[in-house]
Write a protein that holds these residues in place. Structure first.
Motif, PDB file in Angstrom:
ATOM      1  N   LYS A 203       0.817  -1.221   0.000  1.00  0.00           N
ATOM      2  CA  LYS A 203       0.000   0.000   0.000  1.00  0.00           C
ATOM      3  C   LYS A 203       0.848   1.268   0.000  1.00  0.00           C
ATOM      4  CE  LYS A 203      -2.510  -0.954   3.608  1.00  0.00           C
ATOM      5  NZ  LYS A 203      -3.521  -0.791   4.683  1.00  0.00           N
ATOM      6  N   LEU A 204       2.004   1.224   0.682  1.00  0.00           N
ATOM      7  CA  LEU A 204       2.750   2.452   0.953  1.00  0.00           C
ATOM      8  C   LEU A 204       3.971   2.672   0.077  1.00  0.00           C
ATOM      9  CD1 LEU A 204       2.734   2.124   4.853  1.00  0.00           C
ATOM     10  CD2 LEU A 204       1.273   3.632   3.499  1.00  0.00           C
ATOM     11  N   ALA A 205       4.645   1.608  -0.326  1.00  0.00           N
ATOM     12  CA  ALA A 205       5.989   1.748  -0.898  1.00  0.00           C
ATOM     13  C   ALA A 205       5.997   2.095  -2.375  1.00  0.00           C
ATOM     14  CB  ALA A 205       6.785   0.469  -0.671  1.00  0.00           C
ATOM     15  N   ARG A 210       9.871  -1.006  -2.763  1.00  0.00           N
ATOM     16  CA  ARG A 210       9.205  -2.301  -2.673  1.00  0.00           C
ATOM     17  C   ARG A 210      10.131  -3.412  -3.178  1.00  0.00           C
ATOM     18  NH1 ARG A 210       6.519  -5.246  -6.147  1.00  0.00           N
ATOM     19  NH2 ARG A 210       6.491  -3.609  -7.721  1.00  0.00           N
ATOM     20  N   VAL A 211      10.767  -3.173  -4.329  1.00  0.00           N
ATOM     21  CA  VAL A 211      11.681  -4.176  -4.892  1.00  0.00           C
ATOM     22  C   VAL A 211      12.892  -4.364  -3.986  1.00  0.00           C
ATOM     23  CG1 VAL A 211      13.183  -4.734  -6.846  1.00  0.00           C
ATOM     24  CG2 VAL A 211      10.945  -3.699  -7.248  1.00  0.00           C
ATOM     25  N   LEU A 212      13.413  -3.263  -3.459  1.00  0.00           N
ATOM     26  CA  LEU A 212      14.568  -3.340  -2.562  1.00  0.00           C
ATOM     27  C   LEU A 212      14.216  -4.134  -1.300  1.00  0.00           C
ATOM     28  CD1 LEU A 212      17.493  -2.418  -2.138  1.00  0.00           C
ATOM     29  CD2 LEU A 212      16.629  -0.306  -1.129  1.00  0.00           C
ATOM     30  N   PHE A 213      13.006  -3.935  -0.797  1.00  0.00           N
ATOM     31  CA  PHE A 213      12.522  -4.650   0.388  1.00  0.00           C
ATOM     32  C   PHE A 213      12.438  -6.140   0.099  1.00  0.00           C
ATOM     33  CE2 PHE A 213       9.495  -6.423   3.310  1.00  0.00           C
ATOM     34  CZ  PHE A 213       9.556  -5.663   4.460  1.00  0.00           C
ATOM     35  N   TYR A 214      11.777  -6.521  -0.997  1.00  0.00           N
ATOM     36  CA  TYR A 214      11.614  -7.927  -1.336  1.00  0.00           C
ATOM     37  C   TYR A 214      12.973  -8.594  -1.607  1.00  0.00           C
ATOM     38  CZ  TYR A 214       6.501  -7.961  -1.679  1.00  0.00           C
ATOM     39  OH  TYR A 214       5.152  -7.919  -1.386  1.00  0.00           O
ATOM     40  N   PHE A 215      13.852  -7.883  -2.269  1.00  0.00           N
ATOM     41  CA  PHE A 215      15.177  -8.434  -2.586  1.00  0.00           C
ATOM     42  C   PHE A 215      15.970  -8.677  -1.299  1.00  0.00           C
ATOM     43  CE2 PHE A 215      19.638  -8.279  -3.764  1.00  0.00           C
ATOM     44  CZ  PHE A 215      19.680  -9.061  -4.917  1.00  0.00           C
ATOM     45  N   SER A 216      15.901  -7.729  -0.364  1.00  0.00           N
ATOM     46  CA  SER A 216      16.602  -7.881   0.920  1.00  0.00           C
ATOM     47  C   SER A 216      16.037  -9.066   1.695  1.00  0.00           C
ATOM     48  CB  SER A 216      16.459  -6.606   1.752  1.00  0.00           C
ATOM     49  OG  SER A 216      17.002  -5.488   1.075  1.00  0.00           O
ATOM     50  N   PRO A 255      22.152 -18.598  -3.796  1.00  0.00           N
ATOM     51  CA  PRO A 255      21.602 -19.463  -4.858  1.00  0.00           C
ATOM     52  C   PRO A 255      20.475 -18.776  -5.611  1.00  0.00           C
ATOM     53  CG  PRO A 255      21.891 -20.687  -2.817  1.00  0.00           C
ATOM     54  CD  PRO A 255      22.105 -19.237  -2.476  1.00  0.00           C
ATOM     55  N   MET A 256      20.475 -18.945  -6.906  1.00  0.00           N
ATOM     56  CA  MET A 256      19.445 -18.332  -7.737  1.00  0.00           C
ATOM     57  C   MET A 256      18.180 -19.185  -7.726  1.00  0.00           C
ATOM     58  SD  MET A 256      19.243 -15.514  -9.364  1.00  0.00           S
ATOM     59  CE  MET A 256      20.925 -15.098  -9.769  1.00  0.00           C
ATOM     60  N   THR A 257      17.036 -18.510  -7.679  1.00  0.00           N
ATOM     61  CA  THR A 257      15.731 -19.168  -7.758  1.00  0.00           C
ATOM     62  C   THR A 257      14.889 -18.391  -8.766  1.00  0.00           C
ATOM     63  OG1 THR A 257      14.648 -17.794  -6.077  1.00  0.00           O
ATOM     64  CG2 THR A 257      15.890 -19.723  -5.291  1.00  0.00           C
ATOM     65  N   PRO A 258      13.809 -18.987  -9.268  1.00  0.00           N
ATOM     66  CA  PRO A 258      12.944 -18.246 -10.200  1.00  0.00           C
ATOM     67  C   PRO A 258      12.433 -16.934  -9.607  1.00  0.00           C
ATOM     68  CG  PRO A 258      12.435 -20.573 -10.274  1.00  0.00           C
ATOM     69  CD  PRO A 258      13.407 -20.399  -9.149  1.00  0.00           C
ATOM     70  N   TYR A 259      12.105 -16.952  -8.317  1.00  0.00           N
ATOM     71  CA  TYR A 259      11.613 -15.727  -7.667  1.00  0.00           C
ATOM     72  C   TYR A 259      12.692 -14.657  -7.642  1.00  0.00           C
ATOM     73  CZ  TYR A 259       9.811 -12.587  -4.060  1.00  0.00           C
ATOM     74  OH  TYR A 259       9.383 -11.474  -3.368  1.00  0.00           O
ATOM     75  N   LEU A 260      13.913 -15.052  -7.327  1.00  0.00           N
ATOM     76  CA  LEU A 260      15.016 -14.094  -7.278  1.00  0.00           C
ATOM     77  C   LEU A 260      15.305 -13.544  -8.665  1.00  0.00           C
ATOM     78  CD1 LEU A 260      16.860 -12.802  -5.246  1.00  0.00           C
ATOM     79  CD2 LEU A 260      18.481 -14.685  -5.524  1.00  0.00           C
ATOM     80  N   VAL A 261      15.174 -14.382  -9.683  1.00  0.00           N
ATOM     81  CA  VAL A 261      15.365 -13.925 -11.071  1.00  0.00           C
ATOM     82  C   VAL A 261      14.349 -12.842 -11.410  1.00  0.00           C
ATOM     83  CG1 VAL A 261      15.184 -14.607 -13.501  1.00  0.00           C
ATOM     84  CG2 VAL A 261      16.426 -16.060 -11.893  1.00  0.00           C
ATOM     85  N   SER A 262      13.097 -13.061 -10.996  1.00  0.00           N
ATOM     86  CA  SER A 262      12.049 -12.079 -11.298  1.00  0.00           C
ATOM     87  C   SER A 262      12.304 -10.751 -10.592  1.00  0.00           C
ATOM     88  CB  SER A 262      10.676 -12.634 -10.895  1.00  0.00           C
ATOM     89  OG  SER A 262      10.586 -12.776  -9.474  1.00  0.00           O
ATOM     90  N   LEU A 263      12.812 -10.808  -9.346  1.00  0.00           N
ATOM     91  CA  LEU A 263      13.137  -9.575  -8.620  1.00  0.00           C
ATOM     92  C   LEU A 263      14.281  -8.827  -9.281  1.00  0.00           C
ATOM     93  CD1 LEU A 263      12.945 -10.705  -4.864  1.00  0.00           C
ATOM     94  CD2 LEU A 263      11.332  -9.234  -6.085  1.00  0.00           C
ATOM     95  N   ILE A 264      15.280  -9.572  -9.738  1.00  0.00           N
ATOM     96  CA  ILE A 264      16.427  -8.946 -10.399  1.00  0.00           C
ATOM     97  C   ILE A 264      15.996  -8.275 -11.691  1.00  0.00           C
ATOM     98  CG2 ILE A 264      18.605  -9.450 -11.599  1.00  0.00           C
ATOM     99  CD1 ILE A 264      19.077 -11.637  -9.455  1.00  0.00           C
TER     100      ILE A 264
END
Length: 389
Positions: A203-205, A210-216, A255-264
């Motif tokens: 709601k706020l970011a 938001r991407v930086l938060f999820y990546f961290s 380690p790389m995952t599909p989710y991490l690829v999408s964030l990158i």
């Protein structure tokens, strides 16, 4: 006054000769080339020379300290000797590059101790003098700063004792004067509250936060490590961070995952500075975003302030690992922690990469599940507001 370089350059002559360093101290050079320290003093109108040792067994600074001590014993006006600043420089020469917090420790000592008493003779420093320096910090409630300053100041004096500049450390018990600081952990929420946290984030970011938060959250890296990531470090298998960019000075692979690829990919797409080598660049092509950027944004939001900080994301992940029976060593490796004794680390040099390749996808699945719940929560919130209206 002499310097070590000048002393080394002195050559023997056909006759013995003597060079004065400072009032009361001279260096005598024998025909044989032997160099001796001489303490010269006058009592009852009679001048006496007393050999106190040979160079280089006794260094220049040690000789000055010995002469100063003898002058004090004989109630002679003492001359300059080893100062607190000299001792601090000696500490710096031994600690630089050897302790992770060297720069912060040096700046802290310079600000609160060396700038105040750096010119004082080392043997004139007393515990009450140091205590008075700490009192303003105590009034400000900076107990942790006092603890670090006292520990390092005591360490400096310990080193000068070992080097022979002092016979004993007058500050050996000084840490007992002030109370032990209360340890306050970084604010973090329970991992079960993550859907609510992500609901507020959605709601706020702005997108970049938001991407930086999820990546961290996904990588469980420290804030400085997150912003240091360069696109060239990213491969299909992992993000490989060089040792010099990690707190523990060890290479770390995520380690790389599909989710991490999408964030990158999302991080790359929203970069305004496309030429920057950093995944999270600042406006300048040569700098990453500030390591405090996400923390500053979270602090400005009442929903996060005092409740959660970027470093607390690591706590959420580590707690999730613990409650899902992830082996201790593997969980710690996910956070790039160094565990075990020095002997254990000498034999165990792996980074549990294969094990982490199995665990991180499960952690990322949980994050994605919470993100979906967040969207549902936001949807319920919107419907509630509509019904109220």
């Amino acid at each position: 006054m002499l310097t070590p370089k000048e002393i080394r350059a002195l050559k023997p002559k056909s006759k013995r000769y003597q060079i004065t360093d400072s009032p009361g101290l001279a260096l005598r050079v024998q025909v044989s080339g032997v160099k001796s320290w001489v303490f010269r003093f006058s009592r009852n109108g009679r001048v006496t020379d007393q050999t106190i040792g040979h160079w280089p067994e006794i260094s220049l600074l040690q000789a000055r300290a010995i002469v100063r001590k003898k002058q004090r014993e004989l109630e002679i006006e003492p001359t300059g000797s080893f100062t607190v600043r000299d001792a601090f420089k000696f500490w710096c020469s031994k600690k630089k590059g050897r302790i992770l917090s060297y720069r912060d420790e040096r700046l802290r000592l310079e600000k609160y101790v060396i700038s105040k008493i750096g010119s004082r003779q080392l043997d004139s420093v007393t515990p009450p003098m140091i205590i008075r320096l700490m009192e303003p910090l105590e009034e400000e409630g900076k107990a942790s700063t006092i603890k670090r300053l006292l520990m390092r100041t005591r360490e400096i004096f310990d080193m000068t004792v070992n080097a022979g500049y002092l016979s004993s450390n007058p500050l050996s018990k000084i840490t007992k004067v002030f109370p032990v600081p209360t340890v306050t952990h970084m604010p973090a929420v329970d991992w079960k509250e993550l859907p609510i946290v992500l609901s507020q984030l959605e709601k706020l970011a702005p997108q970049k936060y938001r991407v930086l938060f999820y990546f961290s959250l996904a990588t469980l890296l420290r804030p400085k490590e997150v912003i240091s990531i360069r696109t060239e470090w990213i491969t299909e298998e992992a993000i490989t961070i060089p040792a010099e960019k990690m707190k523990m000075k060890r290479i770390h692979r995520v380690p790389m995952t599909p989710y991490l690829v999408s964030l990158i990919e999302e991080a790359k797409n929203i970069r305004k500075n496309k030429r920057s080598p950093y995944l999270f660049p600042a406006s300048s092509a040569n700098k990453p975003i500030s390591s405090q950027a996400l923390a500053k944004w979270m602090h400005e939001q009442k929903e996060f302030s005092g409740r959660l900080v970027p470093h607390g994301l690591r706590t959420i992940g580590r707690s999730w690992f613990a409650d899902h029976e992830i082996p201790f060593e593997v969980a710690e490796a996910c956070l790039a922690h160094v565990v075990g004794s020095q002997v254990v680390r000498a034999y165990q040099r792996g980074d549990y990469f294969a094990a982490r390749q199995k665990i991180l996808p499960k952690w990322h699945e949980y994050i994605q599940h919470c993100a979906q719940c967040a969207k549902v929560l936001n949807g319920h919130s919107d419907n509630s507001r509509a019904e109220t209206t």
